[in-house]
Design a protein around this motif. Structure first.
Motif, PDB file in Angstrom:
ATOM      1  N   ILE A 138      14.476 -12.969  41.319  1.00  0.00           N
ATOM      2  CA  ILE A 138      14.035 -13.298  39.885  1.00  0.00           C
ATOM      3  C   ILE A 138      12.523 -13.028  39.955  1.00  0.00           C
ATOM      4  CG2 ILE A 138      13.519 -15.408  38.758  1.00  0.00           C
ATOM      5  CD1 ILE A 138      15.975 -16.854  39.960  1.00  0.00           C
ATOM      6  N   ASN A 139      11.904 -13.207  40.998  1.00  0.00           N
ATOM      7  CA  ASN A 139      10.538 -13.026  40.959  1.00  0.00           C
ATOM      8  C   ASN A 139      10.184 -11.372  40.797  1.00  0.00           C
ATOM      9  OD1 ASN A 139       9.400 -15.872  41.187  1.00  0.00           O
ATOM     10  ND2 ASN A 139       9.878 -15.674  43.273  1.00  0.00           N
ATOM     11  N   HIS A 140      11.092 -10.759  41.555  1.00  0.00           N
ATOM     12  CA  HIS A 140      10.879  -9.136  41.553  1.00  0.00           C
ATOM     13  C   HIS A 140      10.929  -8.992  39.878  1.00  0.00           C
ATOM     14  CE1 HIS A 140      11.783  -5.007  41.736  1.00  0.00           C
ATOM     15  NE2 HIS A 140      11.133  -4.943  42.649  1.00  0.00           N
ATOM     16  N   ARG A 141      11.802  -9.395  39.159  1.00  0.00           N
ATOM     17  CA  ARG A 141      11.771  -8.938  37.852  1.00  0.00           C
ATOM     18  C   ARG A 141      10.672  -9.440  36.972  1.00  0.00           C
ATOM     19  NH1 ARG A 141      16.302 -12.507  36.394  1.00  0.00           N
ATOM     20  NH2 ARG A 141      15.769 -11.954  33.849  1.00  0.00           N
ATOM     21  N   ILE A 142      10.059 -10.687  37.322  1.00  0.00           N
ATOM     22  CA  ILE A 142       8.660 -11.075  36.787  1.00  0.00           C
ATOM     23  C   ILE A 142       7.749 -10.067  36.987  1.00  0.00           C
ATOM     24  CG2 ILE A 142       7.097 -12.777  36.764  1.00  0.00           C
ATOM     25  CD1 ILE A 142       9.491 -14.886  37.154  1.00  0.00           C
TER      26      ILE A 142
END
Length: 216
Positions: A138-142
């Motif tokens: 999820i943080n990688h997508r951000i």
């Protein structure tokens, strides 16, 4: 010859001492550790939360960017292989960092982290930390969304062709670099390339070479 334990000790000491002066200086110890298959310290990770809010162009406070904000632009990953492939696809635009109106934006320096971040998550998956991987993706997508933020003039000034087409090219490894990412990025990329379908690797590696071409 030094033992692996002595290299581990030296790398940890390098990160700890560098981190006392600021999170960036810990990169040098981290680069040393990356060569012996090991990334980060809790203290350094904590320091990253003290970063400046306007790090990304056009965003006043990137800490406020959430998953719902980026979902229309960076849909959820199916799995870590999908994450890796899409991280490599982002390398269609690689532009060197620069100051704009007196503020430094790293651009390609941020894009590098989409590769190192993804590789770290695949290692965590291999070690069995599924909960960390799910949260990390999820943080990688951000991160991917934030990396895309740049003015059009910077986008036009991108690297169109790298100086070499292989991460292992002598032209790259014969040079001396100041940036610790010069080791971290190829290490992460080479590992991540092995995890995507073979037919996608040549194009993905070409994109990585764009990053390495402007490495200082």
């Amino acid at each position: 010859m030094r033992s692996l334990d002595s290299f581990l000790k030296l790398g940890l000491i390098g990160m700890a001492r560098g981190g006392r002066h600021g999170w960036f200086y810990a990169h040098f110890g981290a680069a040393f550790l990356a060569g012996y298959f090991m990334d980060g310290l809790v203290h350094v990770l904590e320091l990253t939360t003290q970063d400046r809010q306007n790090r990304y162009w056009g965003i006043d406070n990137y800490f406020e960017v959430t998953e719902p904000d980026v979902r229309p632009f960076v849909p959820p990953y199916r799995d870590t292989v999908d994450m890796a492939q899409r991280a490599f696809e982002e390398l269609h635009t690689v532009s060197a960092g620069r100051k704009i109106d007196g503020v430094m934006y790293h651009f390609a320096g941020e894009t590098e982290h989409s590769i190192t971040f993804a590789q770290a998550l695949t290692d965590l998956e291999r070690f069995g930390y599924k909960d960390l991987v799910d949260a990390g993706m999820i943080n990688h997508r951000i991160q991917m969304y934030l990396n895309r933020q740049m003015p059009e003039e910077v986008r036009r000034d991108q690297v169109h062709e790298p100086e070499f087409s292989s991460v292992l090219a002598p032209e790259y490894w014969e040079k001396t670099y100041e940036d610790p990412h010069a080791l971290k990025v190829p290490y992460a990329a080479l590992d991540l390339l092995k995890r995507i379908p073979e037919g996608d690797r040549e194009k993905a590696e070409y994109g990585v070479c764009k990053l390495l071409t402007i490495m200082k």
